[in-house]
Every structure is written in structure tokens, then in C-alpha cells.
Design a protein around this motif. Structure first.
Motif, PDB file in Angstrom:
ATOM      1  N   THR A 268      40.421  38.753  39.924  1.00 50.76           N
ATOM      2  CA  THR A 268      41.858  38.929  39.815  1.00 50.76           C
ATOM      3  C   THR A 268      42.325  39.380  37.822  1.00 50.76           C
ATOM      4  OG1 THR A 268      42.598  36.576  39.418  1.00 50.76           O
ATOM      5  CG2 THR A 268      42.533  37.623  41.635  1.00 50.76           C
ATOM      6  N   HIS A 269      41.361  38.990  37.560  1.00 53.49           N
ATOM      7  CA  HIS A 269      41.444  39.540  36.176  1.00 53.49           C
ATOM      8  C   HIS A 269      40.969  40.736  35.694  1.00 53.49           C
ATOM      9  CE1 HIS A 269      43.288  35.399  35.684  1.00 53.49           C
ATOM     10  NE2 HIS A 269      42.199  35.205  36.558  1.00 53.49           N
ATOM     11  N   GLY A 270      39.343  40.999  36.524  1.00 53.63           N
ATOM     12  CA  GLY A 270      38.942  42.200  35.037  1.00 53.63           C
ATOM     13  C   GLY A 270      37.256  42.414  35.917  1.00 53.63           C
ATOM     14  N   VAL A 271      36.895  43.095  35.991  1.00 52.81           N
ATOM     15  CA  VAL A 271      35.837  43.630  35.964  1.00 52.81           C
ATOM     16  C   VAL A 271      34.273  43.492  35.135  1.00 52.81           C
ATOM     17  CG1 VAL A 271      34.415  45.177  37.039  1.00 52.81           C
ATOM     18  CG2 VAL A 271      36.656  45.365  37.722  1.00 52.81           C
ATOM     19  N   TRP A 272      33.351  42.522  35.800  1.00 57.30           N
ATOM     20  CA  TRP A 272      32.309  42.247  35.060  1.00 57.30           C
ATOM     21  C   TRP A 272      31.515  43.269  34.934  1.00 57.30           C
ATOM     22  CZ3 TRP A 272      35.317  38.584  35.903  1.00 57.30           C
ATOM     23  CH2 TRP A 272      35.755  37.905  35.348  1.00 57.30           C
ATOM     24  N   LEU A 273      30.845  44.071  33.808  1.00 56.34           N
ATOM     25  CA  LEU A 273      29.609  44.926  34.183  1.00 56.34           C
ATOM     26  C   LEU A 273      28.512  44.427  33.411  1.00 56.34           C
ATOM     27  CD1 LEU A 273      29.362  47.988  34.846  1.00 56.34           C
ATOM     28  CD2 LEU A 273      29.707  48.531  32.844  1.00 56.34           C
ATOM     29  N   LEU A 274      26.820  44.457  34.125  1.00 54.08           N
ATOM     30  CA  LEU A 274      26.067  43.789  33.175  1.00 54.08           C
ATOM     31  C   LEU A 274      25.477  45.288  33.044  1.00 54.08           C
ATOM     32  CD1 LEU A 274      24.044  42.110  32.339  1.00 54.08           C
ATOM     33  CD2 LEU A 274      23.135  41.991  34.557  1.00 54.08           C
ATOM     34  N   ALA A 275      24.804  45.235  31.899  1.00 62.90           N
ATOM     35  CA  ALA A 275      24.026  46.946  31.156  1.00 62.90           C
ATOM     36  C   ALA A 275      23.071  46.165  30.347  1.00 62.90           C
ATOM     37  CB  ALA A 275      24.996  47.831  30.590  1.00 62.90           C
ATOM     38  N   HIS A 276      22.005  46.712  30.782  1.00 63.74           N
ATOM     39  CA  HIS A 276      20.809  45.949  29.331  1.00 63.74           C
ATOM     40  C   HIS A 276      21.113  44.363  29.088  1.00 63.74           C
ATOM     41  CE1 HIS A 276      19.719  50.271  29.738  1.00 63.74           C
ATOM     42  NE2 HIS A 276      21.569  50.217  29.710  1.00 63.74           N
ATOM     43  N   ASP A 277      21.108  43.552  30.142  1.00 62.74           N
ATOM     44  CA  ASP A 277      20.933  42.369  29.914  1.00 62.74           C
ATOM     45  C   ASP A 277      21.937  41.323  28.932  1.00 62.74           C
ATOM     46  OD1 ASP A 277      18.683  41.377  31.178  1.00 62.74           O
ATOM     47  OD2 ASP A 277      17.402  42.175  29.470  1.00 62.74           O
ATOM     48  N   ARG A 278      23.015  42.948  29.014  1.00 58.19           N
ATOM     49  CA  ARG A 278      24.425  42.406  28.843  1.00 58.19           C
ATOM     50  C   ARG A 278      25.795  42.103  29.168  1.00 58.19           C
ATOM     51  NH1 ARG A 278      26.165  44.898  23.823  1.00 58.19           N
ATOM     52  NH2 ARG A 278      27.654  43.676  23.216  1.00 58.19           N
ATOM     53  N   GLU A 279      26.125  41.288  29.193  1.00 57.93           N
ATOM     54  CA  GLU A 279      27.278  41.470  30.588  1.00 57.93           C
ATOM     55  C   GLU A 279      28.484  41.974  29.320  1.00 57.93           C
ATOM     56  OE1 GLU A 279      28.455  38.501  33.641  1.00 57.93           O
ATOM     57  OE2 GLU A 279      28.409  37.819  32.298  1.00 57.93           O
ATOM     58  N   LEU A 280      29.464  42.677  30.537  1.00 52.95           N
ATOM     59  CA  LEU A 280      30.225  43.134  29.374  1.00 52.95           C
ATOM     60  C   LEU A 280      31.900  42.858  30.412  1.00 52.95           C
ATOM     61  CD1 LEU A 280      29.118  46.908  28.603  1.00 52.95           C
ATOM     62  CD2 LEU A 280      29.123  44.613  27.109  1.00 52.95           C
ATOM     63  N   PHE A 281      33.294  42.324  30.047  1.00 55.13           N
ATOM     64  CA  PHE A 281      34.401  42.212  30.552  1.00 55.13           C
ATOM     65  C   PHE A 281      35.319  43.609  30.715  1.00 55.13           C
ATOM     66  CE2 PHE A 281      38.547  40.327  31.124  1.00 55.13           C
ATOM     67  CZ  PHE A 281      38.280  39.727  32.347  1.00 55.13           C
ATOM     68  N   MET A 282      35.898  44.048  31.571  1.00 51.75           N
ATOM     69  CA  MET A 282      37.208  44.783  31.255  1.00 51.75           C
ATOM     70  C   MET A 282      37.681  44.634  32.079  1.00 51.75           C
ATOM     71  SD  MET A 282      34.829  48.219  32.568  1.00 51.75           S
ATOM     72  CE  MET A 282      33.742  47.716  34.184  1.00 51.75           C
ATOM     73  N   PRO A 283      38.947  43.753  31.329  1.00 49.03           N
ATOM     74  CA  PRO A 283      40.250  43.380  31.704  1.00 49.03           C
ATOM     75  C   PRO A 283      41.049  44.085  32.519  1.00 49.03           C
ATOM     76  CG  PRO A 283      40.392  43.730  30.040  1.00 49.03           C
ATOM     77  CD  PRO A 283      38.785  43.830  30.266  1.00 49.03           C
ATOM     78  N   TYR A 284      42.001  44.254  33.606  1.00 50.31           N
ATOM     79  CA  TYR A 284      42.451  45.029  34.163  1.00 50.31           C
ATOM     80  C   TYR A 284      43.801  45.420  33.401  1.00 50.31           C
ATOM     81  CZ  TYR A 284      40.603  43.823  38.493  1.00 50.31           C
ATOM     82  OH  TYR A 284      39.901  43.605  39.721  1.00 50.31           O
ATOM     83  N   ASP A 285      43.967  45.077  32.649  1.00 50.93           N
ATOM     84  CA  ASP A 285      45.405  45.200  31.364  1.00 50.93           C
ATOM     85  C   ASP A 285      44.877  46.004  30.507  1.00 50.93           C
ATOM     86  OD1 ASP A 285      47.172  43.080  32.198  1.00 50.93           O
ATOM     87  OD2 ASP A 285      46.645  42.258  30.535  1.00 50.93           O
ATOM     88  N   ASN A 286      43.935  46.145  30.092  1.00 51.00           N
ATOM     89  CA  ASN A 286      42.660  48.088  29.309  1.00 51.00           C
ATOM     90  C   ASN A 286      41.927  48.582  30.275  1.00 51.00           C
ATOM     91  OD1 ASN A 286      42.940  44.826  27.122  1.00 51.00           O
ATOM     92  ND2 ASN A 286      42.952  46.515  26.469  1.00 51.00           N
TER      93      ASN A 286
END
Length: 88
Positions: free
Chosen positions: A20-38
Motif C-alpha cells: 500500500t506504500h509503494g513498489v520494491w524493485l530488485l536490480a543487480h542484488d540491490r533493492e530499490l523502493f519506489m513510494p507512490y508519493d514519488n
């Protein structure tokens, strides 16, 4: 009988969580968070469209069903890119 090891992942990028807060993306062993606000383009979209992500070039991600493309830098530092378009 011998068991062979599983092969390496064929995808260097994948969506690992949608909340409900955003999307987590795993890229090359790094986790990136994309909150819906941004990153409002992902909010209220079908899961199938969000998980369908391609890495166009190293650190450049594209969601073809949403026509959204983002770089790793934009995801990590959204404050550097204040002109965020809003979904309609």
C-alpha cells in the motif's frame, strides 16, 4: 542420482513486493523502493503491469504496459527530479 544446481536468474531486474506504500524493485542484488508519493504511475495499476519490467540498459528500467521508464538515479534520489508527472 545427482542433482544439478539451478541456473542463474535470467532477469537482472524484478519487482519483489507491491504494498500500500509503494513498489520494491530488485536490480543487480540491490533493492530499490519506489513510494507512490514519488512514483504515482504505479498506484492502482494491475499487478501484471507492475511486474512486467525490462532493463533497457544498465540502470534504466522500463514498464511497457505503463509506458514508464526510470533510471536507478531517479529511483534512489527522487528529490533531484522535482518535476514529477501525476497520473490521471
Amino acid at each position: 542420482m545427482s542433482l544439478s544446481a539451478l541456473g542463474n536468474s535470467t532477469s537482472a531486474v524484478e519487482v519483489t513486493n507491491i504494498s500500500t506504500h509503494g513498489v520494491w524493485l530488485l536490480a543487480h542484488d540491490r533493492e530499490l523502493f519506489m513510494p507512490y508519493d514519488n512514483f504515482p504511475w504505479f498506484k492502482e495499476q494491475p499487478v501484471s503491469a507492475i511486474v512486467n519490467v525490462e532493463e533497457q540498459s544498465p540502470g534504466h528500467f522500463y514498464w511497457p504496459e505503463l509506458d514508464v521508464d526510470l533510471t536507478e538515479e531517479i529511483i534512489e534520489h527522487p528529490e533531484r527530479f522535482p518535476n514529477v508527472a501525476h497520473s490521471t
